[in-house]
Design a protein around this motif. Sequence first.
Motif, mmCIF file in Angstrom:
data_model
loop_
_atom_site.group_PDB
_atom_site.id
_atom_site.type_symbol
_atom_site.label_atom_id
_atom_site.label_comp_id
_atom_site.label_asym_id
_atom_site.label_seq_id
_atom_site.Cartn_x
_atom_site.Cartn_y
_atom_site.Cartn_z
ATOM 1 N N ALA A 66 47.564 10.000 27.586
ATOM 2 C CA ALA A 66 46.321 9.823 28.349
ATOM 3 C C ALA A 66 46.337 8.495 29.115
ATOM 4 N N GLU A 68 42.049 10.320 24.705
ATOM 5 C CA GLU A 68 42.229 11.500 25.549
ATOM 6 C C GLU A 68 40.937 11.837 26.301
ATOM 7 N N PHE A 85 47.123 16.879 27.505
ATOM 8 C CA PHE A 85 47.909 15.710 27.113
ATOM 9 C C PHE A 85 48.826 16.114 25.975
#
Length: 430
Positions: free
Chosen positions: A17, A305, A371
Motif C-alpha cells: 500500500a 491498506e 494489495f
Amino acid sequence: METVNVLLLGSGGREAAIAWKLSQSPSMGKFFIAPGNAGTSAYGTNLPLKPTDFEAVYNAVCEHDIDLVVVGNEDPLVFGIREALTEKAAKDGRKLLIVGPGREGAALEGSKDFAKRFMERYNIPTARYATFTAETLEQADSFLETLLPPYVLKADGLAAGKGVLIIDKLEEAKKSLRKMLAGQFGDASAKVVIEEFLSGIECSVFVLTDGSGRYLVLPPAKDYKRVGEGDTGLNTGGMGSVCPPPFCDDKFMAKVDERIIRPTLEGLRKEGIDYRGFIFLGLIKCGSNPYVIEYNVRMGDPETESVMTRIASDLLPVLVETASGELTTSALEEDPRTAVAVMAVSGGYPEAYEKGKVITGNLNPEESVIFHAGTKEGADGEILTSGGRVLAAVSYGENIEDAAARSYKTLEGLHFDGMYYRRDIGKDLL
Ligand code: AMP
Ligand code: GLY
C-alpha cells in the motif's frame, strides 16, 4: 522539485500500500522495494534482500543511489537500522534520509515496559500496570490479586504479535505468568507487564513526526484482529480494516491530540529522542475517552491498506520533510470517501497453512485496489500464495456498507485453494 530515489523495506500488504501510494508521486525517481512481493513489482523494482541485513541494505543504497529509505516493519528499527545506515553513510560522506526512528525511539514498540514507563512519566492515559521478572514472582501474584478479571499479560519484548495473553481466571493467569517468565516467548518474556483490562472499542491512529515536535495525523482506522466473524477465534495479523471508523469523530480526535499525541511528542523531545517517522497509537475508546493500548513505531497492517487509499496528498514530499526534520506540510488532504480493506488468507491461518497455491481471477479489478501481501511469482509468471495473509481487496464507498460490498464483490472474482476471508468487516460499525 527534484526527484527522489526511494528504497522501501518490507514485504507485506502494508508495504504494497505504501509502494502504491509513493509510486504515484511526480517526485519519485528510481523506486525499489526490498524484498517486496509479487504485487509490489508493479510499483517499483523488487530487491531480494532482508531488511534486517543492514550491510545488504546499505549496499543497495549505494548501488542504486538511494536518497530516502522508508522502513516498513518494526524489526529493523528495533535492531538499530537508523544508527547502522547513518553511520555507514557518514563514513562515506553520503547524504541519506531515513523514515523510521532510531533504537531508542523504537523501544516504544520494542519494550512494553519502556512504553508504559514513558506513558507514566508524561501522564498519558493507559491501563494501570506493573512489570515483573522471575525474581519478583510473589509481588506479581499479589499484583494480579488486586486486579479484576480478565488479566492482561504482555511479554516485554517483540514476540511477532503473539506476546499478549488475556486470561479469565486468576489461577490460570498465575500459571501463564510462570510460563512466560520461564521463556515461553524466549528473551522477550523475561520481563512481563501485567495490566488492568480496559473495555471499549479499539482504533489505530497514525502520526508522522520529524523529531522537532512538528507532526501530521493520518486518517484513523480500525482493524479486525480475530480470524472469525463476530470477532471470534484466534488473533491474526489482521483480517481487514475500515478507514475512518465513524466513532473517531472530531471530538474524540481532539482528545487524542491533546491527551496523547502532544504529550508523546513532548516526552520524546524531553528525553532527547530525535524521532523521525511514523508513530502508531493503538488506542481504546473507553466511554468517550482515549487510552493507549500500545505504541508501534511503524504503520499498521492491514490499516495501511485502507489509510493509504484515503490520503489524497502526495506523500513522498511529506516523507522527505519528515526524514529531513523539516516537516512543513501542515495537513494532508483526505479523500472524503470511506475505504474498507478485506484480507484474504490461506486456509488454516493463523495456524498451519499451505503455500504455493495458484491465485486466479482478476487482480486488477475496476471496483477495488488489490494489495498483495503473501504472494510470489511462480516460474511461469503465475501468482502463488506464499504466506498466511495473501492479499487485501480495498475499495472506496459512500459509506462502510458500500465500500465493503465492493471489496466482497472483488474477492468473489478471485480464487486460490483454501482462500478464506471474513464477511463481516465493518459490520459492527453500521
Ligand atoms: P498488543 O499486542 O499490545 O496490541 O495487544 C494485543 C491486543 O490485546 C490488543 O489489540 C487488545 O485487543 C488487547 N489488549 C492489550 N492490552 C489490553 C488491555 N489493557 N485491555 C484490554 N485489551 C487489551
Ligand atoms: N494492525 C496491527 C498492527 O499492525 O500491529
